[in-house]
Write an enzyme that holds these catalytic residues in place. Structure first.
Site, PDB file in Angstrom:
ATOM      1  N   GLU A  90     -87.966  42.363  -4.181  1.00 24.32           N
ATOM      2  CA  GLU A  90     -86.964  41.264  -4.512  1.00 24.32           C
ATOM      3  C   GLU A  90     -87.552  39.972  -4.257  1.00 24.32           C
ATOM      4  O   GLU A  90     -88.477  39.792  -3.514  1.00 24.32           O
ATOM      5  CB  GLU A  90     -85.509  41.209  -3.945  1.00 24.32           C
ATOM      6  CG  GLU A  90     -85.490  41.494  -2.483  1.00 24.32           C
ATOM      7  CD  GLU A  90     -84.373  42.061  -1.918  1.00 24.32           C
ATOM      8  OE1 GLU A  90     -83.736  43.040  -2.296  1.00 24.32           O
ATOM      9  OE2 GLU A  90     -83.605  41.338  -1.274  1.00 24.32           O
ATOM     10  N   CYS A 103     -88.735  32.623  -2.793  1.00 26.79           N
ATOM     11  CA  CYS A 103     -88.966  33.487  -1.547  1.00 26.79           C
ATOM     12  C   CYS A 103     -89.437  34.726  -2.282  1.00 26.79           C
ATOM     13  O   CYS A 103     -88.892  35.427  -2.853  1.00 26.79           O
ATOM     14  CB  CYS A 103     -87.475  33.497  -0.937  1.00 26.79           C
ATOM     15  SG  CYS A 103     -87.849  34.761   0.448  1.00 26.79           S
ATOM     16  N   CYS A 110     -90.415  47.432   5.512  1.00 25.47           N
ATOM     17  CA  CYS A 110     -91.102  46.698   6.264  1.00 25.47           C
ATOM     18  C   CYS A 110     -90.957  47.777   7.663  1.00 25.47           C
ATOM     19  O   CYS A 110     -89.712  48.399   7.795  1.00 25.47           O
ATOM     20  CB  CYS A 110     -90.402  45.427   6.705  1.00 25.47           C
ATOM     21  SG  CYS A 110     -91.002  44.515   8.148  1.00 25.47           S
ATOM     22  N   CYS A 114     -86.616  45.309  12.825  1.00 18.28           N
ATOM     23  CA  CYS A 114     -85.784  44.380  13.247  1.00 18.28           C
ATOM     24  C   CYS A 114     -84.189  44.823  13.288  1.00 18.28           C
ATOM     25  O   CYS A 114     -83.753  44.968  12.098  1.00 18.28           O
ATOM     26  CB  CYS A 114     -85.756  42.838  12.875  1.00 18.28           C
ATOM     27  SG  CYS A 114     -87.418  42.185  13.190  1.00 18.28           S
ATOM     28  N   CYS A 117     -81.752  43.419  10.387  1.00 19.68           N
ATOM     29  CA  CYS A 117     -82.468  42.874   9.085  1.00 19.68           C
ATOM     30  C   CYS A 117     -82.156  44.208   8.045  1.00 19.68           C
ATOM     31  O   CYS A 117     -82.601  45.099   8.530  1.00 19.68           O
ATOM     32  CB  CYS A 117     -84.053  42.572   9.135  1.00 19.68           C
ATOM     33  SG  CYS A 117     -84.653  42.436   7.543  1.00 19.68           S
ATOM     34  N   CYS A 331     -82.849  38.895   3.104  1.00 24.42           N
ATOM     35  CA  CYS A 331     -83.627  39.869   2.684  1.00 24.42           C
ATOM     36  C   CYS A 331     -83.329  41.275   2.705  1.00 24.42           C
ATOM     37  O   CYS A 331     -82.983  41.872   3.674  1.00 24.42           O
ATOM     38  CB  CYS A 331     -84.998  39.500   3.533  1.00 24.42           C
ATOM     39  SG  CYS A 331     -85.460  40.072   5.017  1.00 24.42           S
TER      40      CYS A 331
HETATM   41  N1  SAH Z   1     -90.946  39.715   8.273  1.00 25.21           N
HETATM   42  C1  SAH Z   1     -91.212  38.092   8.421  1.00 25.21           C
HETATM   43  C2  SAH Z   1     -90.718  37.433   7.111  1.00 25.21           C
HETATM   44  C3  SAH Z   1     -89.394  37.873   6.293  1.00 25.21           C
HETATM   45  S1  SAH Z   1     -87.914  37.833   7.046  1.00 25.21           S
HETATM   46  C4  SAH Z   1     -90.201  37.608   9.267  1.00 25.21           C
HETATM   47  O1  SAH Z   1     -89.333  38.421   9.989  1.00 25.21           O
HETATM   48  O2  SAH Z   1     -90.158  36.489   9.690  1.00 25.21           O
HETATM   49  C5  SAH Z   1     -87.587  36.245   6.834  1.00 25.21           C
HETATM   50  C6  SAH Z   1     -86.426  35.621   7.879  1.00 25.21           C
HETATM   51  O3  SAH Z   1     -85.305  36.225   7.471  1.00 25.21           O
HETATM   52  C7  SAH Z   1     -86.808  35.987   9.280  1.00 25.21           C
HETATM   53  O4  SAH Z   1     -86.694  34.962  10.103  1.00 25.21           O
HETATM   54  C8  SAH Z   1     -85.609  37.116   9.548  1.00 25.21           C
HETATM   55  O5  SAH Z   1     -85.522  37.355  10.810  1.00 25.21           O
HETATM   56  C9  SAH Z   1     -84.556  36.489   8.739  1.00 25.21           C
HETATM   57  N2  SAH Z   1     -83.572  37.566   8.448  1.00 25.21           N
HETATM   58  C10 SAH Z   1     -83.677  38.576   8.303  1.00 25.21           C
HETATM   59  N3  SAH Z   1     -82.602  39.272   7.906  1.00 25.21           N
HETATM   60  C11 SAH Z   1     -81.510  38.326   7.893  1.00 25.21           C
HETATM   61  C12 SAH Z   1     -79.969  37.899   7.749  1.00 25.21           C
HETATM   62  N4  SAH Z   1     -79.447  39.285   7.515  1.00 25.21           N
HETATM   63  N5  SAH Z   1     -79.466  36.776   7.638  1.00 25.21           N
HETATM   64  C13 SAH Z   1     -80.373  35.753   8.039  1.00 25.21           C
HETATM   65  N6  SAH Z   1     -81.671  35.883   8.187  1.00 25.21           N
HETATM   66  C14 SAH Z   1     -82.203  36.939   8.207  1.00 25.21           C
HETATM   67 FE1  SF4 Z   2     -89.356  43.050   8.872  1.00 22.44          FE
HETATM   68 FE2  SF4 Z   2     -86.983  42.034   8.503  1.00 22.44          FE
HETATM   69 FE3  SF4 Z   2     -88.137  41.994  10.820  1.00 22.44          FE
HETATM   70 FE4  SF4 Z   2     -88.981  40.452   9.004  1.00 22.44          FE
HETATM   71  S1  SF4 Z   2     -86.934  40.389   9.855  1.00 22.44           S
HETATM   72  S2  SF4 Z   2     -90.202  41.420  10.494  1.00 22.44           S
HETATM   73  S3  SF4 Z   2     -88.634  41.655   7.286  1.00 22.44           S
HETATM   74  S4  SF4 Z   2     -87.531  43.956   9.497  1.00 22.44           S
END
Ligand code: SAH
Ligand code: SF4
Length: 341
Positions: A90, A103, A110, A114, A117, A331
């Site tokens: 996406e 974005c 991934c 995390c 996420c 994301c």
């Molecule tokens: N993997 C990379 C980039 C993609 S995630 C990273 O983790 O930095 C981009 C950002 O969105 C990251 O800071 C992540 O922690 C945040 N993110 C993920 N899920 C989210 C959510 N549900 N609400 C707000 N931010 C979120």
């Molecule tokens: Fe992967 Fe989501 Fe963690 Fe970014 S925040 S590294 S997309 S699991």
């Protein structure tokens, strides 16, 4: 084997033309067709001889990724794309007064896992090729008949786990004959793959780096972000300091506000202590609640109090304007809902 023409940097295309006994300036002509004129049919590259057009058509295709679904509100449009192998990724477009930003995703799924996420719930299937990232921009620009002026690599995936393709992608979109997106308008966000942060510090283009920190101590960060068990906060801060020294660029620290998890004033003080004296600013991100419901967004008051505490401690800080929370724009969420169908 045929390659996708959007996968080549201008230098690679020049090398290709030299390898078939042609002049390298042809690469600029091809770039001009693709990225300025937006003509994707090689047979219409009218300033290129038929014979070379044929050779190009043998060696390359210009197939585009497909829009599977779109969700929109006033300020955001979210796209779900179907790739050639029927995987989904996406991209989100955001409209600001200063221009339009996108974005983009960097991987299918991934592996970083995390806890908060949605993308992390879908394990990595594969890396995206550079052209699949370039095409997220091209297809959306065509669909909306707009130009995008800035790019954040913050969609699905960990970009530094797909380093070579991301670097190629950045070169293509930054090229003066390519999409002409200035390095200062490109931001890469990482969960903190330390060896790659060191490598990125030597990359000549002055892009913005954002680090997903999200916690103020190792215990909490390891619970939220398994990557912390390999690359802990101290090592990460050392890597960021090195990056700051080598590049002289300010780094963004991302901190997603999770209710009663990482949003106490103690966390704010601890965070301020970690970042003291560094040329960074903290971006507080209101959490976009996901379907799993494990985490809640911190209240406005708590976010403001956290912000004030950081400010008082001398840390530069902003609160991210919320994008797309009514259309599942965080994301991985659209793709997540797709997988349930
Ligand atoms: N993997 C990379 C980039 C993609 S995630 C990273 O983790 O930095 C981009 C950002 O969105 C990251 O800071 C992540 O922690 C945040 N993110 C993920 N899920 C989210 C959510 N549900 N609400 C707000 N931010 C979120
Ligand atoms: Fe992967 Fe989501 Fe963690 Fe970014 S925040 S590294 S997309 S699991």
């Amino acid at each position: 084997m045929q390659r996708n023409l959007f996968d080549l940097t201008k230098e690679e295309l020049e090398a290709y033309f030299l390898s078939i006994g042609e002049k390298k300036f042809k690469a600029e002509q091809v770039y001009d067709w693709l990225y300025q004129k937006r003509e994707f049919n090689i047979a219409n590259f009218s300033n290129i001889k038929k014979e070379i057009q044929n050779k190009l058509q043998e060696d390359f295709n210009t197939n585009l990724i497909k829009i599977e679904r779109k969700q929109e509100d006033e300020l955001t449009k979210k796209y779900l794309f179907r790739l050639f192998d029927d995987n989904f990724i996406e991209a989100v477009v955001m409209f600001h007064d200063y221009g339009n930003s996108i974005c983009v995703s960097s991987q299918v799924g991934c592996n970083m896992g995390c806890k908060f996420c949605a993308s992390g719930k879908l394990k990595k299937v594969r890396n995206l090729e550079a052209y699949e990232i370039v095409e997220q921009i091209l297809v959306i620009e065509k669909d909306l008949n707009i130009r995008l002026s800035s790019v954040v690599i913050m969609g699905i995936g960990e970009p530094l786990d797909n380093y070579d393709n991301i670097i190629r992608f950045i070169k293509i979109i930054n090229d003066a004959k390519g999409l002409q997106i200035g390095a200062r308008h490109i931001t890469l966000s990482t969960s903190g793959l330390i060896p790659k942060i060191y490598e990125l510090s030597t990359f000549p283009l002055q892009i913005n780096l954002a680090i997903s920190l999200h916690a103020s101590n190792d215990k909490l960060r390891s619970e939220l972000m398994p990557v912390n068990k390999v690359y802990n906060i101290e090592a990460l801060i050392t890597a960021i300091k090195d990056y700051l020294k080598v590049t002289s660029r300010r780094v963004t620290i991302e901190y997603v506000m999770l209710d009663n998890v990482n949003d106490s004033l103690n966390n704010a003080l601890e965070l301020a202590q970690l970042l003291k004296g560094m040329n960074v600013y903290v971006n507080l991100i209101p959490y976009n609640e996901t379907n799993s419901g494990d985490f809640k967004r911190s209240s406005k008051n708590k976010i403001m109090a956290f912000y004030d505490t950081l400010k008082k401690a001398g840390i530069n800080c902003t609160i991210r304007r919320e994008f797309g929370s009514n259309i599942d724009a965080a994301c991985g969420q659209l793709r997540g809902s797709m997988n349930k169908i």
